[in-house]
Scaffold this motif. Structure first.
Motif, mmCIF file in Angstrom:
data_model
loop_
_atom_site.group_PDB
_atom_site.id
_atom_site.type_symbol
_atom_site.label_atom_id
_atom_site.label_comp_id
_atom_site.label_asym_id
_atom_site.label_seq_id
_atom_site.Cartn_x
_atom_site.Cartn_y
_atom_site.Cartn_z
ATOM 1 N N LEU A 197 4.871 26.272 39.034
ATOM 2 C CA LEU A 197 5.815 26.570 37.947
ATOM 3 C C LEU A 197 5.144 27.392 36.846
ATOM 4 O O LEU A 197 5.776 28.290 36.266
ATOM 5 N N TYR A 198 3.889 27.109 36.552
ATOM 6 C CA TYR A 198 3.162 27.938 35.590
ATOM 7 C C TYR A 198 2.986 29.363 36.112
ATOM 8 O O TYR A 198 3.010 30.326 35.337
ATOM 9 N N LEU A 199 2.833 29.510 37.415
ATOM 10 C CA LEU A 199 2.745 30.849 37.992
ATOM 11 C C LEU A 199 4.066 31.597 37.841
ATOM 12 O O LEU A 199 4.084 32.811 37.603
ATOM 13 N N VAL A 200 5.183 30.889 37.977
ATOM 14 C CA VAL A 200 6.490 31.502 37.725
ATOM 15 C C VAL A 200 6.586 31.978 36.279
ATOM 16 O O VAL A 200 7.064 33.085 35.989
ATOM 17 N N LEU A 201 6.112 31.145 35.343
ATOM 18 C CA LEU A 201 6.108 31.540 33.932
ATOM 19 C C LEU A 201 5.239 32.774 33.702
ATOM 20 O O LEU A 201 5.605 33.673 32.930
ATOM 21 N N ALA A 202 4.099 32.838 34.384
ATOM 22 C CA ALA A 202 3.227 34.009 34.261
ATOM 23 C C ALA A 202 3.915 35.266 34.785
ATOM 24 O O ALA A 202 3.824 36.340 34.175
ATOM 25 N N PHE A 203 4.623 35.149 35.908
ATOM 26 C CA PHE A 203 5.348 36.297 36.444
ATOM 27 C C PHE A 203 6.437 36.771 35.487
ATOM 28 O O PHE A 203 6.631 37.983 35.294
ATOM 29 N N PHE A 204 7.148 35.851 34.879
ATOM 30 C CA PHE A 204 8.210 36.228 33.944
ATOM 31 C C PHE A 204 7.635 36.969 32.738
ATOM 32 O O PHE A 204 8.190 37.983 32.295
ATOM 33 N N ASN A 205 6.525 36.490 32.206
ATOM 34 C CA ASN A 205 5.931 37.160 31.050
ATOM 35 C C ASN A 205 5.344 38.519 31.421
ATOM 36 O O ASN A 205 5.398 39.454 30.623
ATOM 37 N N ALA A 206 4.805 38.633 32.631
ATOM 38 C CA ALA A 206 4.322 39.937 33.085
ATOM 39 C C ALA A 206 5.476 40.931 33.218
ATOM 40 O O ALA A 206 5.341 42.110 32.860
ATOM 41 N N SER A 207 6.616 40.460 33.705
ATOM 42 C CA SER A 207 7.785 41.343 33.792
ATOM 43 C C SER A 207 8.279 41.744 32.406
ATOM 44 O O SER A 207 8.724 42.883 32.201
ATOM 45 N N CYS A 208 8.171 40.839 31.434
ATOM 46 C CA CYS A 208 8.556 41.195 30.055
ATOM 47 C C CYS A 208 7.626 42.254 29.474
ATOM 48 O O CYS A 208 8.063 43.168 28.764
ATOM 49 N N VAL A 209 6.338 42.157 29.785
ATOM 50 C CA VAL A 209 5.391 43.183 29.331
ATOM 51 C C VAL A 209 5.730 44.529 29.944
ATOM 52 O O VAL A 209 5.677 45.579 29.283
ATOM 53 N N TRP A 210 6.085 44.526 31.221
ATOM 54 C CA TRP A 210 6.472 45.787 31.864
ATOM 55 C C TRP A 210 7.772 46.337 31.289
ATOM 56 O O TRP A 210 7.949 47.552 31.219
ATOM 57 N N MET A 211 8.655 45.477 30.892
ATOM 58 C CA MET A 211 9.874 45.948 30.237
ATOM 59 C C MET A 211 9.548 46.641 28.911
ATOM 60 O O MET A 211 10.168 47.655 28.553
ATOM 61 N N LEU A 212 8.573 46.099 28.175
ATOM 62 C CA LEU A 212 8.164 46.759 26.935
ATOM 63 C C LEU A 212 7.525 48.118 27.201
ATOM 64 O O LEU A 212 7.604 49.019 26.354
ATOM 65 N N LEU A 213 6.901 48.276 28.353
ATOM 66 C CA LEU A 213 6.309 49.557 28.729
ATOM 67 C C LEU A 213 7.315 50.492 29.388
ATOM 68 O O LEU A 213 6.929 51.554 29.893
#
Length: 215
Positions: A33-49
């Motif tokens: 579940l923490y890995l899922v959270l990490a993936f979501f935050n990585a996708s948010c960073v890519w959205m900012l880029l």
């Protein structure tokens, strides 16, 4: 500090925390579940880029498919990870030092690519397209050969995984489909005559009865 920079630091901090909890969580399900959270935050960073395609691909492919499979396998096996985690904190300092060294090596190699003196403008025909379509055009024109090489490597990995799984082992249980097709009607059912131990059962009842079974 503008809003985009503040969101970048927030998402990056949560991403680092989730990545650290993936390797330190005591429960395997919590680590997934923490890995899922990490993936979501990585996708948010890519959205900012402004990399919308990579962000949505990360959510759909990894969070929506791979992590669901991981959780299903982990919850189905329900194994005890205490033995696996035995000695984790004992070897954690050495592992942390090795991780820092690997991170520094990757930084030395990759930082050169971020130091761009001049930003190359996008081609006029690609500037009119969206990010997803422009990425597809560049991927299947300029980077077609690296894409095909990566596809061949993945295909070899799939074949190797299947070969390792289907190899004949002493503890493996597998059946030949050709033998299953050739089986006859007489081979599907086998009747076995089991002798009934009536005399032994009768003697046991007589011994259990009072006065040797006499009225």
């Amino acid at each position: 500090m503008d809003t985009t920079t503040a969101l970048f630091y927030v998402f990056s901090a949560v991403l680092l925390f989730a990545g650290f909890r993936v390797i330190t969580a005591r429960s395997t399900v919590h680590a997934a579940l923490y890995l899922v959270l990490a993936f979501f935050n990585a996708s948010c960073v890519w959205m900012l880029l402004r990399a919308e395609f990579l962000a949505i691909a990360l959510v759909l492919v990894y969070v929506g498919a791979v992590m669901v499979l991981f959780l299903f396998v982990v919850m189905m096996l329900d194994f005890n990870n205490e033995q696996v985690r035995d000695g984790f904190w004992k070897h954690f300092p050495l592992a942390a030092v090795i991780g820092v060294v690997i991170a520094l090596e990757m930084a030395v190699v990759l930082l050169g690519g971020f130091r761009l003196s001049e930003v190359q403008p996008m081609a006029p025909e690609l500037a009119q397209l969206g990010n997803t379509k422009a990425l597809g055009v560049v991927l299947y024109t300029q980077y077609l050969y690296p894409l095909e090489i990566a596809a061949v490597i993945l295909l070899v990995a799939i074949i190797a995984a299947i070969a390792l799984t289907m190899r004949r082992r002493k503890d493996s249980r597998w059946t030949d489909p050709a033998e299953q097709v050739r089986v006859t009607k007489a081979q599907r059912l086998r009747i076995v005559n089991v002798p009934v131990a009536r005399e032994a059962a009768a003697s046991t009842e007589q011994q259990a009865a009072p006065n040797g079974g006499q009225a």
